[in-house]
Design a protein around this motif. Structure first.
Motif, PDB file in Angstrom:
ATOM      1  N   UNK A  45      22.163  15.633   0.337  1.00 18.88           N
ATOM      2  CA  UNK A  45      21.268  15.244  -0.743  1.00 18.88           C
ATOM      3  C   UNK A  45      20.378  14.054  -0.449  1.00 18.88           C
ATOM      4  N   UNK A  46      20.389  13.558   0.783  1.00 16.59           N
ATOM      5  CA  UNK A  46      19.509  12.450   1.167  1.00 16.59           C
ATOM      6  C   UNK A  46      18.313  13.005   1.928  1.00 16.59           C
ATOM      7  N   UNK A  47      17.110  12.718   1.435  1.00 16.14           N
ATOM      8  CA  UNK A  47      15.905  13.329   1.982  1.00 16.14           C
ATOM      9  C   UNK A  47      14.811  12.291   2.230  1.00 16.14           C
ATOM     10  N   UNK A  48      14.055  12.487   3.316  1.00 16.41           N
ATOM     11  CA  UNK A  48      12.836  11.740   3.569  1.00 16.41           C
ATOM     12  C   UNK A  48      11.786  12.728   4.070  1.00 16.41           C
ATOM     13  N   UNK A  49      10.604  12.240   4.388  1.00 10.87           N
ATOM     14  CA  UNK A  49       9.523  13.094   4.876  1.00 10.87           C
ATOM     15  C   UNK A  49       9.225  12.776   6.343  1.00 10.87           C
ATOM     16  N   UNK A  50       9.183  13.802   7.184  1.00 10.73           N
ATOM     17  CA  UNK A  50       8.694  13.661   8.555  1.00 10.73           C
ATOM     18  C   UNK A  50       7.191  13.859   8.497  1.00 10.73           C
ATOM     19  N   UNK A  51       6.437  12.776   8.755  1.00  6.28           N
ATOM     20  CA  UNK A  51       4.987  12.773   8.553  1.00  6.28           C
ATOM     21  C   UNK A  51       4.269  12.836   9.897  1.00  6.28           C
ATOM     22  N   UNK A  78       6.208   5.601   1.104  1.00  4.33           N
ATOM     23  CA  UNK A  78       5.066   6.460   0.804  1.00  4.33           C
ATOM     24  C   UNK A  78       5.360   7.322  -0.394  1.00  4.33           C
ATOM     25  N   UNK A  79       4.646   8.432  -0.493  1.00  7.39           N
ATOM     26  CA  UNK A  79       4.764   9.327  -1.639  1.00  7.39           C
ATOM     27  C   UNK A  79       5.053  10.734  -1.151  1.00  7.39           C
ATOM     28  N   UNK A  80       6.055  11.365  -1.748  1.00  7.82           N
ATOM     29  CA  UNK A  80       6.350  12.763  -1.451  1.00  7.82           C
ATOM     30  C   UNK A  80       5.174  13.624  -1.891  1.00  7.82           C
ATOM     31  N   UNK A  81       4.540  14.362  -0.975  1.00  9.71           N
ATOM     32  CA  UNK A  81       3.319  15.098  -1.341  1.00  9.71           C
ATOM     33  C   UNK A  81       3.567  16.224  -2.342  1.00  9.71           C
ATOM     34  N   UNK A 108       0.863  -1.177   0.000  1.00  9.89           N
ATOM     35  CA  UNK A 108       0.000   0.000   0.000  1.00  9.89           C
ATOM     36  C   UNK A 108       0.903   1.231   0.000  1.00  9.89           C
ATOM     37  N   UNK A 109       0.878   1.957  -1.105  1.00  9.19           N
ATOM     38  CA  UNK A 109       1.781   3.107  -1.302  1.00  9.19           C
ATOM     39  C   UNK A 109       3.244   2.717  -1.144  1.00  9.19           C
ATOM     40  N   UNK A 110       3.554   1.438  -1.439  1.00 10.53           N
ATOM     41  CA  UNK A 110       4.933   0.975  -1.373  1.00 10.53           C
ATOM     42  C   UNK A 110       5.300   0.288  -0.088  1.00 10.53           C
ATOM     43  N   UNK A 111       4.463   0.411   0.958  1.00  7.64           N
ATOM     44  CA  UNK A 111       4.748  -0.214   2.245  1.00  7.64           C
ATOM     45  C   UNK A 111       4.041  -1.559   2.344  1.00  7.64           C
ATOM     46  N   UNK A 112       4.735  -2.580   2.843  1.00  7.81           N
ATOM     47  CA  UNK A 112       4.137  -3.910   2.943  1.00  7.81           C
ATOM     48  C   UNK A 112       3.223  -4.013   4.150  1.00  7.81           C
ATOM     49  N   UNK A 115       8.143   8.437  -5.052  1.00 10.14           N
ATOM     50  CA  UNK A 115       8.303   7.541  -3.907  1.00 10.14           C
ATOM     51  C   UNK A 115       9.321   8.079  -2.896  1.00 10.14           C
ATOM     52  N   UNK A 116       9.036   7.887  -1.631  1.00  7.55           N
ATOM     53  CA  UNK A 116       9.944   8.340  -0.581  1.00  7.55           C
ATOM     54  C   UNK A 116       9.654   7.527   0.680  1.00  7.55           C
ATOM     55  N   UNK A 117      10.370   7.805   1.741  1.00  4.87           N
ATOM     56  CA  UNK A 117      10.077   7.224   3.043  1.00  4.87           C
ATOM     57  C   UNK A 117       9.419   8.279   3.915  1.00  4.87           C
ATOM     58  N   UNK A 118       8.398   7.860   4.633  1.00  2.00           N
ATOM     59  CA  UNK A 118       7.715   8.728   5.589  1.00  2.00           C
ATOM     60  C   UNK A 118       8.063   8.255   6.992  1.00  2.00           C
ATOM     61  N   UNK A 119       8.631   9.138   7.806  1.00  2.00           N
ATOM     62  CA  UNK A 119       8.974   8.797   9.175  1.00  2.00           C
ATOM     63  C   UNK A 119       7.885   9.306  10.106  1.00  2.00           C
TER      64      UNK A 119
END
Length: 395
Positions: free
Chosen positions: A162-168, A193-196, A89-93, A201-205
């Protein structure tokens, strides 16, 4: 079945979990690491992780309706998986189609220690960390938040390389309206998840509570962290040793001019401690009683609230003794800030030094000269570090 093996069953299409596909197994076990009571995780989801064969992996358990049996962080559970579905679901198992009765709590109060991980590792190997509890040291929010910024929403976190994720953070989270600092150490659960903004695609923390935030500070100075990467350098040319005729060891790195005293630019994989192609290696007890240091030859204008760097012993050398010093008179005099450090091994860790310094300031890492290495009386091996980062004062 271990969660690592369950995750390996997914090949891009939804999988119905049966005993046949799970090699006779019909259960998974794990420890709960999510906290639905915080309002930052969906009420019909629980995230568990386990470790088998030295592999720590996690997964999302999704119920059709919110679980009637509340589970909290530290609960050890057994999950009946027969007939459930493994899907992305949105890339997450997720394991979906579960009923609350499929989960049995067998123990409470288990401590789960987060794995400290860099954003670089998270971005490059997301499957190793998705759905597990991690700690990110010195995550930097960009653009820099103001005094009125809060956690609510999606904020981009970067390491400056240059390494980025999203704090959700859900608007319903109990800490959604707390002040968002420019930089902090975060403990949380990353999920694909998805970068809004970019819709990529990205990681949401996701944090569990405001207690997952430590070491808040001002913003990372532009251009930092200093990675000491300069491919034009010849590593042995900058060991300032009068016996070898080396008298000028001032080097221009990306952030500015630095002085290396009884220190060199190293690039030996597995021995030096670096994240790019180069790092700093400081001399041991040869010659006797010399104190190596690596110092900035320039000031940063807006004070400092934090310094971070990665470190370890060079190769299999003994540990040593070192600390951070600062100067506010252009390097004429130096003062210690933060603790004396004495633990360095054949690994890479991150050090965080908090401070409250106003006005122009420069820093150096100072390694105490203790003489020849002679354990257990004297520990004075070669020391290596990289990614030296300075954070401006807090407004």
């Amino acid at each position: 079945m271990s969660l690592a093996d369950v995750r390996a069953l997914y090949r891009g299409e939804e999988v119905t979990l049966t005993r046949e596909k799970m090699a006779g197994a019909h259960q998974v076990v794990g420890v709960v690491i999510s906290d639905p009571s915080s309002g930052n995780f969906p009420s019909n989801q629980v995230i568990i992780q386990n470790t088998r064969r030295k592999l720590t992996r996690g997964i999302v358990l999704q119920f059709g309706t919110p679980s009637s049996t509340p589970l909290v962080v530290g609960d050890s559970v057994v999950v009946e998986t027969e007939g459930a579905a493994l899907k992305s679901i949105n890339g997450a198992l997720h394991i979906t189609g579960l009923q609350p009765s499929a989960v049995t709590k067998v123990k409470s109060g288990i401590t789960v220690n987060p794995r400290t991980v860099s954003l670089e590792a998270l971005v490059n190997k997301p499957g190793d960390y998705e759905g597990t509890l991690v700690k990110i040291v010195a995550g930097n929010i960009t653009p820099t938040p103001t005094r009125t910024s809060t956690y609510s929403g999606d904020k981009q976190m970067t390491d400056g390389n240059g390494n980025n994720i999203i704090l959700h953070t859900q608007s319903t989270a109990t800490f959604a309206q707390e002040r968002l600092w420019p930089s902090a150490t975060y403990t949380g659960v990353p999920l694909a998840g998805v970068n809004p903004q970019a819709q990529t695609p990205t990681l949401l923390l996701s944090l569990r509570s405001i207690n997952d935030v430590e070491d808040q500070s001002g913003p990372l100075y532009p251009g930092f962290p200093e990675t000491f990467d300069n491919p034009s350098l010849v590593k042995d040319s900058y060991n300032m040793n009068p016996l070898r005729g080396v008298v000028d060891n001032t080097i221009d790195f990306s952030t500015g001019s630095w002085k290396l005293f009884y220190s060199i630019v190293g690039q030996t994989p597995g021995r030096d401690r670096f994240t790019g192609t180069w790092g700093i290696r400081m001399q041991d007890g040869r010659p006797a009683n010399q104190s190596p240091y690596v110092q900035m030859n320039f000031d940063l204008p807006n004070g400092a609230s934090k310094v971070t760097y990665i470190y370890g012993a060079y190769y299999t050398d003994a540990s040593s003794t070192w600390w951070i010093e600062y100067s506010q008179d252009k390097g004429k005099t130096w003062k210690k800030v933060g603790p004396t450090m004495t633990e360095a091994g054949n690994w890479t860790r991150t050090a965080t030094v908090l401070m409250d310094i106003s006005g122009p300031v420069r820093f150096r890492l100072f390694k105490q000269g203790l003489g020849a290495n002679n354990p257990p009386a004297v520990f004075n091996g070669r020391f290596a570090f990289d990614n030296f980062a300075v954070y401006a004062g807090v407004e």
